[in-house]
Design a protein around this motif. Structure first.
Motif, short mmCIF file in Angstrom:
data_model
loop_
_atom_site.label_atom_id
_atom_site.label_comp_id
_atom_site.label_asym_id
_atom_site.label_seq_id
_atom_site.Cartn_x
_atom_site.Cartn_y
_atom_site.Cartn_z
N PRO A 33 42.30 49.76 -43.14
CA PRO A 33 41.12 51.07 -43.64
C PRO A 33 40.65 51.94 -42.14
CG PRO A 33 40.10 49.23 -44.40
CD PRO A 33 41.83 48.66 -44.30
N ASP A 34 40.37 50.60 -40.63
CA ASP A 34 39.33 51.22 -40.08
C ASP A 34 39.77 49.55 -39.30
OD1 ASP A 34 37.22 52.34 -38.14
OD2 ASP A 34 36.24 52.27 -40.08
N ILE A 35 38.99 50.12 -37.55
CA ILE A 35 38.91 48.79 -36.95
C ILE A 35 38.73 48.07 -37.43
CG2 ILE A 35 37.24 49.45 -35.72
CD1 ILE A 35 37.71 48.72 -33.49
N ALA A 36 39.59 47.02 -37.17
CA ALA A 36 39.55 45.51 -38.17
C ALA A 36 38.23 44.88 -37.70
CB ALA A 36 40.03 44.41 -36.41
N TYR A 37 37.32 45.22 -36.79
CA TYR A 37 35.85 44.70 -36.79
C TYR A 37 34.15 45.11 -37.15
CZ TYR A 37 40.03 42.66 -33.55
OH TYR A 37 40.71 41.97 -33.14
N HIS A 38 33.34 44.08 -37.49
CA HIS A 38 32.26 44.92 -37.87
C HIS A 38 31.67 45.58 -36.65
CE1 HIS A 38 32.71 42.13 -41.47
NE2 HIS A 38 32.78 43.41 -41.80
N VAL A 39 31.82 44.91 -35.72
CA VAL A 39 31.12 45.21 -34.50
C VAL A 39 31.51 44.38 -33.19
CG1 VAL A 39 28.53 44.39 -32.97
CG2 VAL A 39 28.35 43.93 -35.54
N LEU A 40 31.60 45.91 -32.51
CA LEU A 40 32.32 45.67 -30.92
C LEU A 40 31.42 46.14 -29.99
CD1 LEU A 40 34.61 48.96 -31.70
CD2 LEU A 40 34.54 46.67 -32.51
N ILE A 41 32.17 45.09 -28.80
CA ILE A 41 30.78 45.45 -27.62
C ILE A 41 31.83 45.59 -25.83
CG2 ILE A 41 29.15 43.77 -26.35
CD1 ILE A 41 29.06 42.11 -28.99
N ASP A 42 30.30 45.85 -25.02
CA ASP A 42 31.44 46.87 -24.00
C ASP A 42 31.44 45.74 -23.28
OD1 ASP A 42 29.31 47.61 -22.69
OD2 ASP A 42 30.14 50.11 -23.25
N ARG A 43 31.27 45.91 -21.79
CA ARG A 43 31.01 45.08 -21.14
C ARG A 43 29.77 45.24 -19.80
NH1 ARG A 43 34.29 41.38 -18.22
NH2 ARG A 43 33.32 41.38 -16.28
N ASN A 44 29.39 46.34 -20.50
CA ASN A 44 28.15 46.63 -19.76
C ASN A 44 26.85 46.07 -21.43
OD1 ASN A 44 28.69 47.74 -17.82
ND2 ASN A 44 28.20 49.13 -17.99
N GLY A 45 27.45 45.20 -22.17
CA GLY A 45 26.59 45.00 -22.99
C GLY A 45 26.17 46.10 -24.28
N ASN A 46 26.88 47.52 -24.24
CA ASN A 46 26.18 47.96 -24.72
C ASN A 46 27.16 47.73 -26.58
OD1 ASN A 46 25.40 50.88 -23.53
ND2 ASN A 46 26.98 50.32 -22.70
N VAL A 47 26.58 48.13 -27.46
CA VAL A 47 27.01 47.50 -29.10
C VAL A 47 27.38 48.95 -29.65
CG1 VAL A 47 26.16 46.41 -31.03
CG2 VAL A 47 25.31 45.48 -28.27
N TYR A 48 28.30 48.73 -30.61
CA TYR A 48 29.20 50.02 -31.26
C TYR A 48 29.67 49.16 -32.67
CZ TYR A 48 30.28 51.60 -26.60
OH TYR A 48 30.81 51.71 -25.23
N GLU A 49 28.90 50.53 -33.80
CA GLU A 49 29.41 49.18 -35.10
C GLU A 49 30.57 49.87 -35.12
OE1 GLU A 49 25.46 51.69 -37.27
OE2 GLU A 49 27.14 51.03 -38.50
N GLY A 50 32.05 49.00 -35.95
CA GLY A 50 33.27 49.02 -36.27
C GLY A 50 33.06 49.80 -37.99
N ARG A 51 34.16 48.92 -38.52
CA ARG A 51 34.04 48.68 -39.64
C ARG A 51 32.86 48.56 -40.73
NH1 ARG A 51 39.21 45.75 -42.77
NH2 ARG A 51 40.39 46.95 -41.08
N PRO A 52 32.89 48.92 -41.49
CA PRO A 52 31.02 49.24 -42.68
C PRO A 52 30.94 47.85 -42.19
CG PRO A 52 32.01 50.79 -42.79
CD PRO A 52 32.92 50.45 -42.40
#
Ligand code: ZN
Length: 168
Positions: A33-52
């Protein structure tokens, strides 16, 4: 709480949002239904919401992730090292989740602790197996925990624009 990588090299952090969109597309093409993960983190430490957070995550390997909180650090940590900012954000996210969902830091593991995979890559798994991640999460909790600030709508959109322009 399970840590993952994307296994896709990330050299320019401005590319991170495009990588996440690409993962979401390929995961949805698998019928998820969505990207597999709940939380995504980039190299600069920004945090993104993934799957609810209330949704069970997915995995392309043979283990049942029901009840797992999954965090994915963008990069290929078989080949590249995670940055200090990325690891610090990972510590903060895991400390936040530990409090939010009442799960102990000792449950922090790498994907490869559950299934036959190189994920999250030797260079990141080393920090989990060696205990550094768990120790720093416990320290963070002892120091008062973490409050995540949510950016939604226009604020979130502008932040992603800044990241893609190399400003964040
Ligand atoms: Zn994984």
């Amino acid at each position: 709480m399970t840590v993952h990588h994307s296994a896709v090299l990330l050299t320019d952090n401005a590319d991170a949002p495009a990588h996440f969109r690409s993962h979401q597309r390929s995961h949805q093409a698998r019928g998820w239904p969505d990207i597999a993960y709940h939380v995504l983190i980039d190299r600069n430490g920004n945090v993104y919401e993934g799957r609810p957070m209330r949704a069970v995550p997915d995995t392309a390997t043979n283990y049942d992730p029901t009840g797992h909180f999954t965090v994915m650090c963008e990069g290929n940590f078989q080949e590249q090292r995670s940055s200090a900012a990325q690891v610090e954000a990972l510590i903060q996210v895991l400390a936040w989740a530990s409090e939010r969902f009442d799960v102990a830091p000792r449950t922090i593991s790498g994907h490869q602790d559950h299934a036959d995979t190189a994920c999250p890559g030797a260079k990141l798994q080393r920090l989990i197996e060696g205990g550094e991640i768990r120790r720093r999460v416990k320290e963070r909790l002892a120091a008062g925990g973490v409050e995540l600030v949510e950016l939604c709508g226009a604020d979130g959109k502008h932040r992603v624009e800044d990241i893609e322009a190399g400003r964040d």
